[in-house]
Design a protein around this motif. Structure first.
Motif, short mmCIF file in Angstrom:
data_model
loop_
_atom_site.label_atom_id
_atom_site.label_comp_id
_atom_site.label_asym_id
_atom_site.label_seq_id
_atom_site.Cartn_x
_atom_site.Cartn_y
_atom_site.Cartn_z
N UNK A 108 -3.44 14.23 0.95
CA UNK A 108 -2.81 14.65 2.16
C UNK A 108 -1.89 13.86 3.11
N UNK A 109 -2.00 12.57 2.90
CA UNK A 109 -1.18 11.69 3.57
C UNK A 109 -1.37 10.24 2.61
N UNK A 110 -0.16 9.31 2.70
CA UNK A 110 -0.31 8.20 1.98
C UNK A 110 0.68 7.35 2.81
N UNK A 111 0.53 5.98 2.53
CA UNK A 111 1.28 4.95 3.15
C UNK A 111 0.97 3.50 2.71
N UNK A 112 1.58 2.49 3.46
CA UNK A 112 1.44 1.18 3.17
C UNK A 112 1.21 0.36 4.41
N UNK A 113 0.55 -0.50 4.46
CA UNK A 113 -0.05 -1.49 5.52
C UNK A 113 0.03 -2.94 5.13
N UNK A 114 0.69 -3.62 5.67
CA UNK A 114 0.94 -5.22 5.46
C UNK A 114 -0.40 -5.69 5.75
N UNK A 115 -0.28 -6.81 5.19
CA UNK A 115 -1.57 -7.95 5.40
C UNK A 115 -1.14 -9.23 5.34
N UNK A 116 -1.84 -10.34 5.77
CA UNK A 116 -1.28 -11.34 5.87
C UNK A 116 -0.88 -11.98 4.73
N UNK A 117 -1.25 -11.71 3.50
CA UNK A 117 -0.96 -11.92 2.18
C UNK A 117 -1.04 -10.73 1.47
N UNK A 118 0.36 -10.03 1.18
CA UNK A 118 0.27 -8.94 0.23
C UNK A 118 0.50 -7.70 1.18
N UNK A 119 0.04 -6.52 0.53
CA UNK A 119 -0.02 -5.24 1.06
C UNK A 119 -1.16 -4.31 0.67
N UNK A 120 -1.46 -3.35 1.09
CA UNK A 120 -2.38 -2.42 0.85
C UNK A 120 -1.87 -1.17 0.81
N UNK A 121 -1.83 -0.12 -0.37
CA UNK A 121 -0.97 0.94 -0.39
C UNK A 121 -2.28 2.10 -0.52
N UNK A 122 -2.09 3.17 0.10
CA UNK A 122 -3.30 3.73 0.65
C UNK A 122 -3.14 5.45 0.27
N UNK A 123 -3.96 6.20 -0.04
CA UNK A 123 -3.71 7.74 -0.09
C UNK A 123 -5.05 8.17 0.39
N UNK A 124 -4.99 9.46 1.04
CA UNK A 124 -6.02 10.23 1.37
C UNK A 124 -6.14 11.56 0.83
#
Length: 131
Positions: A108-124
């Motif tokens: 339905x949607x997806x994106x990426x979130x920054x973290x202190x170290x690294x990143x999270x890529x997500x999808x719903x």
């Protein structure tokens, strides 16, 4: 009822298959069998990208799945925050380069979130809700 699962995988190609199998199993176990194939494919694509482009030796890739009502969210976290996911147009003869297009078509949607170290890529992905 909300459902949640998290697993850490070593940055190896066999981790992709393990994450894909677990995601499909969880979709069925959580009462969303109609989503199992799409959940497995999206998990596979996001995990593949993390292993190929975001991994660092001796740092795990984390795969989280959360079912809230009818929405199943997949999150894949890797240690390389400077490598942001960007869809691209792959040439017909290229073996790679279509993963985020597949994610975009199924989610339905997806994106990426920054973290202190690294990143999270997500999808719903949307299912039929609790049973």
């Amino acid at each position: 009822m909300d459902r949640y699962d998290v697993r850490n995988y070593p940055p190896r190609q066999d981790s992709v298959a393990a994450a894909r199998r677990r995601a499909a199993w969880l979709a069925v176990a959580w009462g969303q069998p109609e989503m199992a194939t799409d959940v497995a494919l999206v998990t596979s694509e996001l995990t593949t990208n993390a292993v190929l482009h975001g991994s660092v030796a001796d740092r795990y890739v984390r795969v989280e799945l959360r079912l809230t009502g009818a929405l199943l969210r997949i999150e894949v976290t890797d240690p390389k925050g400077e490598r942001r996911p960007e869809p691209r147009r792959a040439a017909d003869d290229e073996q790679y380069g279509r993963g985020l297009q597949i994610v975009g078509a199924l989610a339905q949607r997806w994106g990426a979130s920054e973290r202190v170290v690294g990143k999270t890529v997500w999808a719903e992905l949307a299912g039929r809700g609790p049973r």
